[in-house]
Design an enzyme around this catalytic site. Structure first.
Site, PDB file in Angstrom:
ATOM      1  CG  HIS A   1      43.705  39.915  40.054  1.00 28.58           C
ATOM      2  ND1 HIS A   1      44.026  41.239  40.103  1.00 28.58           N
ATOM      3  CD2 HIS A   1      42.355  39.841  40.122  1.00 28.58           C
ATOM      4  CE1 HIS A   1      42.923  41.961  40.196  1.00 28.58           C
ATOM      5  NE2 HIS A   1      41.898  41.137  40.214  1.00 28.58           N
TER       6      HIS A   1
ATOM      7  CE  LYS B   1      39.713  44.711  48.229  1.00 30.35           C
ATOM      8  NZ  LYS B   1      38.803  44.813  47.098  1.00 30.35           N
TER       9      LYS B   1
ATOM     10  CB  ALA C   1      43.195  46.827  36.845  1.00 25.90           C
TER      11      ALA C   1
ATOM     12  CG  MET D   1      35.859  42.556  36.626  1.00 25.36           C
ATOM     13  SD  MET D   1      34.447  43.649  36.826  1.00 25.36           S
ATOM     14  CE  MET D   1      34.991  44.642  38.181  1.00 25.36           C
TER      15      MET D   1
ATOM     16  CB  SER E   1      41.700  46.821  40.143  1.00 24.27           C
ATOM     17  OG  SER E   1      41.883  45.430  40.051  1.00 24.27           O
TER      18      SER E   1
HETATM   19  O1  PAF Z   1      35.854  40.087  41.477  1.00 19.91           O
HETATM   20  C1  PAF Z   1      35.805  40.464  40.292  1.00 19.91           C
HETATM   21  O2  PAF Z   1      36.803  40.915  39.730  1.00 19.91           O
HETATM   22  C2  PAF Z   1      34.495  40.392  39.534  1.00 19.91           C
HETATM   23  O3  PAF Z   1      33.417  40.664  40.364  1.00 19.91           O
HETATM   24  C3  PAF Z   1      34.279  39.051  38.809  1.00 19.91           C
HETATM   25  C4  PAF Z   1      34.184  37.897  39.783  1.00 19.91           C
HETATM   26  C5  PAF Z   1      35.426  38.817  37.844  1.00 19.91           C
HETATM   27  C6  PAF Z   1      32.972  39.095  38.011  1.00 19.91           C
HETATM   28  O4  PAF Z   1      32.977  40.124  37.066  1.00 19.91           O
END
Ligand code: PAF
Length: 278
Positions: free
Chosen positions: A33, A147, A28, A26, A184
Site C-alpha cells: 500500500h 496483486k 491493515a 481497506m 493484509s
Molecule cells: O483492494 C482493496 O483493498 C479493495 O478492494 C478496494 C479497492 C480498496 C475497494 O474496497
C-alpha cells in the site's frame, strides 16, 4: 496529514488546486500500500488515501468479520510516506443515500470468471465502492496493486464504461524476501501456513520458466501436484490465461501475452497471486 471522517470533512480538505492522486485501501496497511502512496507523491500529486473495509465486497461474512483493523498503525504509516489526507468514512457515510444503486455496474465476463466465480458479487461491491469513492475524492490519478490483477481490470473497465477522467495506475506486487506477495491477510497466517504460503509464488515462477518448454496442461497438472503434497494449503484455482479476456490459454504463441493466476486457502485464509508470463 489531515484526517477526514466523513463526506463533509473530506470536501472541506479537498480545496487544493493541485492534481489529486488517490489510493483506496481497506487498511491493515503494508509496504505494498505504501508503495502506491509513494508513487503518487513522487508524481507530485496531492495524495488522498482512504481506509474503508467495504462490506458489499465480502461474499463471506466470516472474512469480513475477521478482516484485520489497525487504524492507529495505519495512520502512522501513511504519515511516514507523506500522505496528505486520509479519508476514514463509516459505512453509513458511504452508503447513506438511495443513489448507491446507480453505482452497481455490470462488468461482464471479467466479473464472473476466476475470482468472480469463487466470490460471487465481489467485483460488483468493489466497483460500487470505488466508483462512490472516485466521486467523493475526484482524483486525477488512482493507484492500485497488480496483486489484485482481476480487480485492476475491473477498475479499468469501470473507468472506461463510465467515462471517468481518471488515469488508473497498476503498481507491481511487493513481495516478502521469500516471494510471498504482501497482503493484509498474511498477518492471520500461523507459522506453518506462513512457511508453506510461498508455494503460490513457486507455482507462478515454475509456470513462467516452463511456459515455452511444456504444454499448458502439463503445467496445470504439475501445479495441482505441488499443492496436493502440501499439508497446509489447498489450491482453489490455478490457470494460464489471456489477460485481456480472462480465458484459459491453450498453447504458446510468440505474439501473445499470458498471465498465470492462482488462489489457495491456508485454513480459512484465502491467498491470491498472479504473474505475467510472457
Ligand atoms: O483492494 C482493496 O483493498 C479493495 O478492494 C478496494 C479497492 C480498496 C475497494 O474496497
Amino acid at each position: 496529514m489531515k484526517i477526514a471522517k466523513n463526506r463533509q470533512e473530506l470536501s472541506n480538505c479537498l480545496n487544493s488546486e493541485a492534481p489529486i492522486g488517490f489510493v483506496p485501501t481497506m487498511g491493515a496497511l503494508h509496504d505494498g500500500h505504501l508503495s502506491l502512496v509513494q508513487e503518487s507523491k513522487s508524481r507530485g500529486l496531492f495524495t488522498v488515501a482512504s481506509i474503508f473495509v467495504n462490506p458489499t465486497q465480502f461474499n463471506d461474512p466470516k472474512d469480513f468479520e475477521k478482516y484485520p483493523i489497525d487504524t492507529d498503525a495505519d495512520l502512522k504509516k501513511l504519515e511516514s510516506v507523506g500522505c496528505d489526507i486520509v479519508f476514514l468514512p463509516d459505512p453509513e457515510d458511504i452508503y447513506s443515500t438511495d443513489e448507491e444503486k446507480q453505482y452497481v455496474h455490470d462488468f461482464g465476463d471479467v466479473e464472473t470468471r476466476f475470482e468472480g466465480a469463487f466470490r460471487p458479487g465481489h467485483f460488483k461491491g468493489v466497483g460500487q465502492v470505488v466508483h462512490i469513492l472516485f466521486d467523493l475524492v475526484k482524483p486525477n490519478v488512482a493507484f492500485f496493486g497488480q496483486k489484485d490483477f482481476q480487480q485492476l481490470q475491473v477498475i479499468k473497465q469501470l473507468v472506461g464504461q463510465e467515462n471517468l477522467p481518471i488515469e488508473i495506475v497498476g503498481m507491481p506486487t511487493v513481495r516478502e524476501d521469500d516471494g510471498l506477495a504482501m497482503s493484509s491477510r498474511n498477518r492471520r497466517l500461523n507459522k506453518g501456513q506462513r512457511s508453506e504460503a510461498t508455494l503460490l509464488h513457486k507455482a507462478l515462477t515454475y509456470s513462467k520458466t516452463s511456459l515455452k518448454r511444456q504444454s499448458f496442461n502439463h503445467i496445470r497438472q504439475e501445479v495441482q501436484s505441488m499443492f496436493a503434497d502440501s499439508a497446509e494449503l489447498e489450491l482453489e484455482y490455478f490457470d494460464i490465461i489471456y489477460p485481456d479476456q480472462f480465458i484459459p490459454a491453450d498453447r504458446f504463441h510468440e505474439a501473445k501475452t499470458y498471465h498465470a493466476i492462482i488462489s489457495a486457502y491456508a485454513g480459512e485464509i484465502r491467498l491470491i497471486d498472479n504473474m505475467q508470463l510472457a
